[in-house]
Design an enzyme around this catalytic site. Structure first.
Site, short mmCIF file in Angstrom:
data_model
loop_
_atom_site.label_atom_id
_atom_site.label_comp_id
_atom_site.label_asym_id
_atom_site.label_seq_id
_atom_site.Cartn_x
_atom_site.Cartn_y
_atom_site.Cartn_z
N LYS A 193 95.53 58.26 21.57
CA LYS A 193 94.22 57.87 22.14
C LYS A 193 93.43 59.16 22.39
O LYS A 193 93.22 59.60 23.52
CB LYS A 193 94.41 57.03 23.41
CG LYS A 193 93.20 56.11 23.65
CD LYS A 193 93.55 54.97 24.56
CE LYS A 193 92.33 54.21 25.07
NZ LYS A 193 91.49 53.57 24.06
N LEU A 238 95.55 52.27 16.83
CA LEU A 238 95.90 52.48 18.23
C LEU A 238 96.57 51.19 18.71
O LEU A 238 96.00 50.11 18.54
CB LEU A 238 94.65 52.74 19.09
CG LEU A 238 95.04 52.99 20.54
CD1 LEU A 238 95.54 54.40 20.74
CD2 LEU A 238 93.91 52.68 21.48
N1 PDD Z 1 89.26 51.16 23.15
N2 PDD Z 1 91.88 50.43 18.89
C1 PDD Z 1 91.00 51.38 19.23
C2 PDD Z 1 90.57 52.37 18.20
C3 PDD Z 1 90.50 51.44 20.54
O1 PDD Z 1 89.63 52.42 20.89
C4 PDD Z 1 90.91 50.47 21.50
C5 PDD Z 1 90.42 50.48 22.91
C6 PDD Z 1 91.83 49.48 21.08
C7 PDD Z 1 92.33 48.40 22.01
O2 PDD Z 1 93.16 48.94 23.02
P1 PDD Z 1 93.28 48.24 24.47
O3 PDD Z 1 93.73 46.85 24.26
O4 PDD Z 1 94.28 49.08 25.16
O5 PDD Z 1 91.90 48.32 25.10
C8 PDD Z 1 92.29 49.50 19.78
C9 PDD Z 1 88.81 51.43 24.50
C10 PDD Z 1 88.53 50.19 25.29
C11 PDD Z 1 87.66 52.42 24.47
O6 PDD Z 1 87.75 53.35 23.67
O7 PDD Z 1 86.72 52.29 25.25
#
Ligand code: PDD
Length: 288
Positions: free
Chosen positions: A154, A210
């Site tokens: 991340k 991710l």
């Molecule tokens: N984004 N894939 C990517 C590339 C992401 O940036 C995110 C989340 C997810 C989903 O992950 P989660 O379920 O943990 O939110 C998948 C966050 C919300 C952001 O960058 O603001």
């Protein structure tokens, strides 16, 4: 004032809580210079963090993958995030936490000896998805995934994701669905799910996506409502012919995609698997 933020809310920077307008970092911060850092986004409902253990575990995995040692334990991170949530009084909050490799002379090599990491947190309000989004869904377009091969980290280096979102907005849709070598990866900041013949499918949790914290959660909900789930490679053709397509992220929770590449999905309406998962999602949140 910062565009889109018209208050001077309290934020956290390097050990203290202070007004946003007073939170300053050096222009030599490696997050600014190199994008050398990672982040987390944790939702909280009525002051209660949701899936905090999983978010902290992913945070620590990201730190370890970029070899950034902070000296903080999972308990320390949890306490910090809870303190941030406790200091904000929004109905629903999301905490943005960023950790960078700190401030040093510009040099690609890690600072030796290591310098103190920069740790920043801000809490913001979010609205749970409205009836409009739940019923009308999202519109998406396909895009080649041209990001790097460590999408499992991340990372704050989000240029690929930023350009992907802009690609969608230029085409007057909500987001992209990215494909690498003909296979589904994810949206610009969310995971993508597909339903084929009553089965829920998602890409394998490898370095090409991710792993959302919603990923494991949706898997649990699918089990609960009796929808079979499989993680496997999903081709562009399968997405084009999917019975349903869904989108998950911390603040959007789970939403249906009702149009993809200009073609209606499930007749342009949320499908039955989405409805089951959405109801199960809401039940968990209501019971928090
Ligand atoms: N984004 N894939 C990517 C590339 C992401 O940036 C995110 C989340 C997810 C989903 O992950 P989660 O379920 O943990 O939110 C998948 C966050 C919300 C952001 O960058 O603001």
């Amino acid at each position: 004032m910062i565009q889109g933020i018209n208050d001077d809310r309290e934020v956290y920077l390097n050990g203290e809580f202070l007004p946003l307008s007073q939170a300053k970092i050096s222009v030599l911060d490696r997050g600014f210079i190199f994008g050398d850092g990672i982040y987390e986004v944790v939702p909280a409902y009525k002051g209660k963090p949701f899936r905090l253990d999983e978010h902290v575990a992913r945070l620590m995995r990201s730190l370890s993958k970029i070899k950034l040692e902070t000296g903080k334990t999972a308990e320390d991170w949890k306490a910090l995030m809870k303190a941030m949530i406790d200091r904000s009084d929004y109905e629903n909050t999301f905490v943005y936490l960023q950790v960078t490799r700190g401030v040093a002379k510009r040099d690609h090599a890690f600072p030796r000896p290591a310098v103190a990491p920069t740790i920043f947190m801000i809490a913001s309000p979010f609205d749970r998805p409205s009836e409009h989004y739940r019923e009308d869904g999202l519109r998406t377009v396909s895009m080649e995934d041209v990001r790097w091969l460590h999408c499992d980290i991340k990372s704050v280096s989000l240029l690929g994701n930023v350009l992907a979102k802009e690609y969608a907005l230029e085409r007057e849709v909500d987001d992209v669905i990215q494909f690498r070598d003909g296979y589904l990866s994810e949206a610009s900041s969310a995971n993508i799910w597909v339903v084929k013949g009553g089965k829920l499918l998602a890409p394998v949790r490898d370095n090409l996506i991710l792993e959302g914290i919603r990923y494991g959660f949706i898997e649990e909900l699918a089990k609960k409502v009796g929808v079979p789930f499989e993680a496997r490679k999903i081709s562009k053709e399968e997405v084009a012919q999917a019975d349903e397509i869904m989108f998950t992220s911390a603040t959007k929770e789970i939403l249906p995609i009702t149009e993809h590449d200009g073609k209606a999905v499930n007749g342009g309406k949320p499908g039955p698997v989405y409805r089951q998962l959405r109801q199960a999602y809401d039940e968990v949140i209501e019971q928090l």
